[in-house]
Design a protein around this motif. Sequence first.
Motif, PDB file in Angstrom:
ATOM      1  N   TYR A 153       0.872  -1.161   0.000  1.00 36.69           N
ATOM      2  CA  TYR A 153       0.000   0.000   0.000  1.00 36.69           C
ATOM      3  C   TYR A 153       0.920   1.224   0.000  1.00 36.69           C
ATOM      4  CZ  TYR A 153      -3.472  -3.445   1.247  1.00 36.69           C
ATOM      5  OH  TYR A 153      -4.291  -4.548   1.227  1.00 36.69           O
ATOM      6  N   LEU A 154       0.600   2.198  -0.811  1.00 42.17           N
ATOM      7  CA  LEU A 154       1.500   3.326  -1.043  1.00 42.17           C
ATOM      8  C   LEU A 154       0.832   4.642  -0.721  1.00 42.17           C
ATOM      9  CD1 LEU A 154       2.775   1.830  -4.348  1.00 42.17           C
ATOM     10  CD2 LEU A 154       4.264   2.333  -2.402  1.00 42.17           C
ATOM     11  N   SER A 189      -7.831   1.219  -9.299  1.00 44.05           N
ATOM     12  CA  SER A 189      -7.203   2.000 -10.356  1.00 44.05           C
ATOM     13  C   SER A 189      -5.795   2.412  -9.972  1.00 44.05           C
ATOM     14  CB  SER A 189      -8.034   3.241 -10.662  1.00 44.05           C
ATOM     15  OG  SER A 189      -7.344   4.082 -11.565  1.00 44.05           O
ATOM     16  N   THR A 190      -4.882   2.278 -10.924  1.00 45.58           N
ATOM     17  CA  THR A 190      -3.481   2.600 -10.618  1.00 45.58           C
ATOM     18  C   THR A 190      -3.212   4.098 -10.641  1.00 45.58           C
ATOM     19  OG1 THR A 190      -2.929   2.309 -12.951  1.00 45.58           O
ATOM     20  CG2 THR A 190      -2.643   0.394 -11.494  1.00 45.58           C
ATOM     21  N   GLU A 229       0.733   7.635  -9.948  1.00 48.98           N
ATOM     22  CA  GLU A 229       0.438   6.400 -10.666  1.00 48.98           C
ATOM     23  C   GLU A 229       1.248   5.249 -10.103  1.00 48.98           C
ATOM     24  OE1 GLU A 229       0.547   6.686 -14.890  1.00 48.98           O
ATOM     25  OE2 GLU A 229      -0.637   4.845 -15.074  1.00 48.98           O
ATOM     26  N   PHE A 230       0.558   4.204  -9.736  1.00 52.85           N
ATOM     27  CA  PHE A 230       1.184   2.984  -9.235  1.00 52.85           C
ATOM     28  C   PHE A 230       1.609   2.147 -10.427  1.00 52.85           C
ATOM     29  CE2 PHE A 230       2.286  -0.621  -6.961  1.00 52.85           C
ATOM     30  CZ  PHE A 230       1.494  -1.730  -7.241  1.00 52.85           C
ATOM     31  N   ASN A 231       2.905   1.836 -10.496  1.00 49.19           N
ATOM     32  CA  ASN A 231       3.434   1.014 -11.579  1.00 49.19           C
ATOM     33  C   ASN A 231       4.120  -0.184 -10.953  1.00 49.19           C
ATOM     34  OD1 ASN A 231       5.083  -0.138 -13.636  1.00 49.19           O
ATOM     35  ND2 ASN A 231       4.915   1.771 -14.797  1.00 49.19           N
ATOM     36  N   SER A 238       7.169   1.648  -8.851  1.00 48.79           N
ATOM     37  CA  SER A 238       7.233   3.101  -8.667  1.00 48.79           C
ATOM     38  C   SER A 238       5.869   3.654  -8.307  1.00 48.79           C
ATOM     39  CB  SER A 238       7.754   3.781  -9.931  1.00 48.79           C
ATOM     40  OG  SER A 238       6.820   3.643 -10.985  1.00 48.79           O
ATOM     41  N   PHE A 239       5.897   4.833  -7.706  1.00 50.64           N
ATOM     42  CA  PHE A 239       4.664   5.532  -7.337  1.00 50.64           C
ATOM     43  C   PHE A 239       4.995   7.019  -7.388  1.00 50.64           C
ATOM     44  CE2 PHE A 239       0.453   5.687  -5.970  1.00 50.64           C
ATOM     45  CZ  PHE A 239       0.270   6.369  -4.780  1.00 50.64           C
ATOM     46  N   HIS A 240       5.204   7.533  -8.593  1.00 52.34           N
ATOM     47  CA  HIS A 240       5.625   8.916  -8.780  1.00 52.34           C
ATOM     48  C   HIS A 240       4.461   9.887  -8.609  1.00 52.34           C
ATOM     49  CE1 HIS A 240       9.260   7.088  -9.925  1.00 52.34           C
ATOM     50  NE2 HIS A 240       9.066   7.009 -11.240  1.00 52.34           N
ATOM     51  N   LEU A 241       4.763  11.017  -8.034  1.00 55.22           N
ATOM     52  CA  LEU A 241       3.764  12.056  -7.766  1.00 55.22           C
ATOM     53  C   LEU A 241       3.884  13.147  -8.826  1.00 55.22           C
ATOM     54  CD1 LEU A 241       1.662  13.139  -5.606  1.00 55.22           C
ATOM     55  CD2 LEU A 241       3.591  14.403  -4.631  1.00 55.22           C
TER      56      LEU A 241
END
Lengths: 113, 113
Positions: free
Chosen positions: B32-33, B54-55, B66-68, B73-76
């Motif tokens: 969980y991010l 949804s990613t 986006e969750f990849n 990655s989880f870039h803002l």
Amino acid sequence: DVKVTQSSRYLVKRTGEKVFLECVQDMDHENMFWYRQDPGLGLRLIYFSYDVKMKEKGDIPEGYSVSREKKERFSLILESASTNQTSMYLCASLGALNTGELFFGEGSRLTVL
Amino acid sequence: AQSVTQLDSQVPVFEEAPVELRCNYSSSVSVYLFWYVQYPNQGLQLLLKYLSGSTLVKGINGFEAEFNKSQTSFHLRKPSVHISDTAEYFCAVAKSSGDKLTFGTGTRLAVRP
């Protein structure tokens, strides 16, 4: 509104003194946390508690202890403060488990001389 | 154990320009991010979170992430920043929505006029 209150925003203590940092939340949350924040190191978990009188060590518990006698209050204790404990201390409580959201206090900046 | 890497300690950007703050994580299990923001002299507050579904996740103040999973990655991102977005941003990961969070070292976003 959710509220986490840290009683002291700024403290200055001397090496060897015993220090108490108090944190109170008004949301009836079960899980509470103490983090330490240092530049370049982010937040590091010191201790956490899942319930009254229960405590678990985090990643950097050395030199610290905690107390959770009531659900709303989580105290961080430095038995004998040292200069390397100069830092910002952040208390947080965990909202509903299915949201994973932490609610933070404004922080307590401790300086140990 | 999970870990979080925020490669950029500081990101300077001009007002109304787009911005991306990078976050990579490592974990052997599903995660969980979270992204938290800390304005000067304040505690942290939740910007957005990914728990499932949804990613592409939208948060407060026009931010999204986006969750990849393949790139861990989880870039803002924000398409157009304001001076008021100047703050420190922390990425965090947990094994479950009720688990303790592991934070990255933070990225300081400095928005210039």
